[in-house]
Design a protein around this motif. Sequence first.
Motif, PDB file in Angstrom:
ATOM      1  N   PHE A 180      63.459 101.434 163.813  1.00 20.45           N
ATOM      2  CA  PHE A 180      63.034 100.462 163.456  1.00 20.45           C
ATOM      3  C   PHE A 180      61.975  99.284 163.000  1.00 20.45           C
ATOM      4  N   GLY A 181      63.076  99.113 162.069  1.00 17.87           N
ATOM      5  CA  GLY A 181      62.913  98.148 161.450  1.00 17.87           C
ATOM      6  C   GLY A 181      63.273  96.483 162.269  1.00 17.87           C
ATOM      7  N   TYR A 182      64.658  96.798 163.230  1.00 16.99           N
ATOM      8  CA  TYR A 182      65.183  96.017 163.876  1.00 16.99           C
ATOM      9  C   TYR A 182      63.845  95.416 165.287  1.00 16.99           C
ATOM     10  N   LEU A 183      63.115  96.464 165.738  1.00 17.89           N
ATOM     11  CA  LEU A 183      61.810  96.607 166.969  1.00 17.89           C
ATOM     12  C   LEU A 183      60.437  95.787 166.051  1.00 17.89           C
ATOM     13  N   VAL A 184      60.698  95.915 165.266  1.00 19.80           N
ATOM     14  CA  VAL A 184      59.139  95.225 164.258  1.00 19.80           C
ATOM     15  C   VAL A 184      59.365  93.614 163.875  1.00 19.80           C
ATOM     16  N   LEU A 185      60.935  93.325 163.559  1.00 16.99           N
ATOM     17  CA  LEU A 185      61.313  92.231 163.594  1.00 16.99           C
ATOM     18  C   LEU A 185      60.926  91.869 164.701  1.00 16.99           C
ATOM     19  N   ALA A 186      60.954  92.204 165.402  1.00 13.40           N
ATOM     20  CA  ALA A 186      61.835  91.440 166.868  1.00 13.40           C
ATOM     21  C   ALA A 186      60.762  91.329 167.769  1.00 13.40           C
ATOM     22  N   ILE A 187      59.254  92.034 167.612  1.00 14.98           N
ATOM     23  CA  ILE A 187      58.392  91.877 167.831  1.00 14.98           C
ATOM     24  C   ILE A 187      57.080  90.483 167.327  1.00 14.98           C
ATOM     25  N   ILE A 188      57.852  90.671 165.666  1.00 15.58           N
ATOM     26  CA  ILE A 188      57.634  89.797 164.998  1.00 15.58           C
ATOM     27  C   ILE A 188      57.162  88.244 165.611  1.00 15.58           C
ATOM     28  N   ILE A 189      58.385  88.052 165.973  1.00 18.64           N
ATOM     29  CA  ILE A 189      59.863  86.887 166.467  1.00 18.64           C
ATOM     30  C   ILE A 189      58.787  86.523 167.381  1.00 18.64           C
ATOM     31  N   PHE A 190      59.136  87.312 169.080  1.00 19.38           N
ATOM     32  CA  PHE A 190      58.319  87.300 169.832  1.00 19.38           C
ATOM     33  C   PHE A 190      56.766  86.493 170.255  1.00 19.38           C
ATOM     34  N   ALA A 191      56.388  87.078 168.556  1.00 14.16           N
ATOM     35  CA  ALA A 191      54.484  87.367 168.202  1.00 14.16           C
ATOM     36  C   ALA A 191      54.722  86.112 168.155  1.00 14.16           C
ATOM     37  N   LEU A 192      54.998  84.982 167.166  1.00 12.96           N
ATOM     38  CA  LEU A 192      55.201  84.463 166.501  1.00 12.96           C
ATOM     39  C   LEU A 192      55.746  83.181 167.488  1.00 12.96           C
ATOM     40  N   THR A 193      56.167  83.725 168.265  1.00 15.37           N
ATOM     41  CA  THR A 193      56.593  82.523 169.478  1.00 15.37           C
ATOM     42  C   THR A 193      55.948  81.519 171.012  1.00 15.37           C
ATOM     43  N   LEU A 194      55.407  83.041 170.644  1.00 13.50           N
ATOM     44  CA  LEU A 194      54.063  83.061 171.841  1.00 13.50           C
ATOM     45  C   LEU A 194      52.927  82.428 171.116  1.00 13.50           C
ATOM     46  N   ILE A 195      52.081  82.642 170.282  1.00 14.88           N
ATOM     47  CA  ILE A 195      51.576  81.907 169.354  1.00 14.88           C
ATOM     48  C   ILE A 195      51.906  80.307 169.596  1.00 14.88           C
ATOM     49  N   PRO A 200      51.028  74.939 170.394  1.00 11.04           N
ATOM     50  CA  PRO A 200      52.097  74.102 169.855  1.00 11.04           C
ATOM     51  C   PRO A 200      51.520  73.647 168.201  1.00 11.04           C
ATOM     52  N   LEU A 201      50.399  73.175 167.580  1.00  9.33           N
ATOM     53  CA  LEU A 201      49.842  71.628 166.662  1.00  9.33           C
ATOM     54  C   LEU A 201      49.461  73.365 165.797  1.00  9.33           C
ATOM     55  N   LEU A 202      49.200  74.707 165.788  1.00 13.78           N
ATOM     56  CA  LEU A 202      48.544  75.442 165.545  1.00 13.78           C
ATOM     57  C   LEU A 202      49.558  75.307 163.728  1.00 13.78           C
ATOM     58  N   PHE A 203      50.512  75.789 163.637  1.00 16.68           N
ATOM     59  CA  PHE A 203      51.890  75.971 162.959  1.00 16.68           C
ATOM     60  C   PHE A 203      51.734  75.127 161.843  1.00 16.68           C
ATOM     61  N   PHE A 204      52.195  73.286 162.381  1.00 17.78           N
ATOM     62  CA  PHE A 204      51.393  72.287 162.416  1.00 17.78           C
ATOM     63  C   PHE A 204      50.919  72.372 161.344  1.00 17.78           C
ATOM     64  N   SER A 205      49.735  72.364 161.237  1.00 16.46           N
ATOM     65  CA  SER A 205      48.956  71.936 160.867  1.00 16.46           C
ATOM     66  C   SER A 205      48.430  73.125 159.733  1.00 16.46           C
ATOM     67  N   LEU A 206      48.496  73.807 160.172  1.00 18.15           N
ATOM     68  CA  LEU A 206      48.330  74.707 158.855  1.00 18.15           C
ATOM     69  C   LEU A 206      49.599  74.590 158.021  1.00 18.15           C
ATOM     70  N   ASN A 207      50.769  73.912 157.834  1.00 13.14           N
ATOM     71  CA  ASN A 207      51.467  73.442 156.942  1.00 13.14           C
ATOM     72  C   ASN A 207      50.896  72.514 156.192  1.00 13.14           C
ATOM     73  N   TYR A 221      60.207  66.785 165.361  1.00 18.11           N
ATOM     74  CA  TYR A 221      59.640  67.893 165.294  1.00 18.11           C
ATOM     75  C   TYR A 221      59.463  69.271 166.755  1.00 18.11           C
ATOM     76  N   ILE A 222      58.626  67.948 167.282  1.00 20.12           N
ATOM     77  CA  ILE A 222      58.231  68.584 168.823  1.00 20.12           C
ATOM     78  C   ILE A 222      59.537  68.690 169.510  1.00 20.12           C
ATOM     79  N   SER A 223      60.710  68.614 169.229  1.00 21.85           N
ATOM     80  CA  SER A 223      62.191  68.332 169.701  1.00 21.85           C
ATOM     81  C   SER A 223      62.913  69.924 169.431  1.00 21.85           C
ATOM     82  N   MET A 224      62.440  70.006 168.163  1.00 26.58           N
ATOM     83  CA  MET A 224      62.712  71.019 167.630  1.00 26.58           C
ATOM     84  C   MET A 224      61.904  72.161 167.872  1.00 26.58           C
ATOM     85  N   GLN A 225      61.021  71.853 167.728  1.00 27.48           N
ATOM     86  CA  GLN A 225      59.634  73.267 168.263  1.00 27.48           C
ATOM     87  C   GLN A 225      59.853  73.657 169.893  1.00 27.48           C
TER      88      GLN A 225
END
Length: 245
Positions: A180-195, A200-207, A221-225
């Motif tokens: 389950f640990g790996y599955l949950v971590l993978a889901i979090i990664i996919f969810a954050l990537t989709l968001i 595209p500016l959400l996490f940058f603005s929050l930071n 930043y855009i290239s790395m994103q």
Amino acid sequence: MNIDLVKQRISNKKSLRFLLAILIVILLFLYLKYFFTTGVFYDDAFLKKQGEYPNIQYIGKAKQGIIQISVKALTNKQDSIDVNFRLPNDINKQYNVSFKDVDYWGYSNLNIKDENGNTVFHGQYIKDSPFLFDENGTPFWEEAGIIVNKEINYNEDYKIFLKSIADFAALANEGIRGEFGYLVLAIIIFALTLIDIKYPLLFFSLNHMFTVKDPEPSDFYISMQQISWVVMPIIGLILLIVAVI
């Protein structure tokens, strides 16, 4: 090819998006079915459960061959259970296990006999303990089997742990294939990537929301994103694979 161009082309083709969605759903269904397969781990191999009590088989494949362990209850009171091990290199061993007088703490009197009817262990068993107990309540330690080059060696010297025999008889070591640990971590990664792709500016603005007014991301930043939109899903896929191996 530019990632934005690829996204634009996909978004402009509804049929392609529909097919991709169907493919993802099918793959997800197959993966979760594989992930939640019921069985046991034995000698670093996963054995899939087949059948139901009182006749159960656990079947899987190790590096040296097929492993098949059958559990057959001879009575409904679970005081006589046959456990048969069929291991690589034609190793076949059968045991009869009986549990009696389960007390308040979960301890029960345990008796294990080999295929010739000889008693190979008599003592106490508790389901969640890593070892058995002798008649005096002292932990019973067992030596490991033969290991060559960090791999189990199935030969005439191979030893089956008495605790494993008891656990199979008690149906104590069943679980699912995936972690389950790996599955949950993978889901979090996919969810954050989709968001991040959708906004595209959400996490940058929050930071920078409390330090800079109307912040604008740099070209770097855009290239790395955009690179992260490829790298992070790959990491997620690797975690999904690791979760079931």
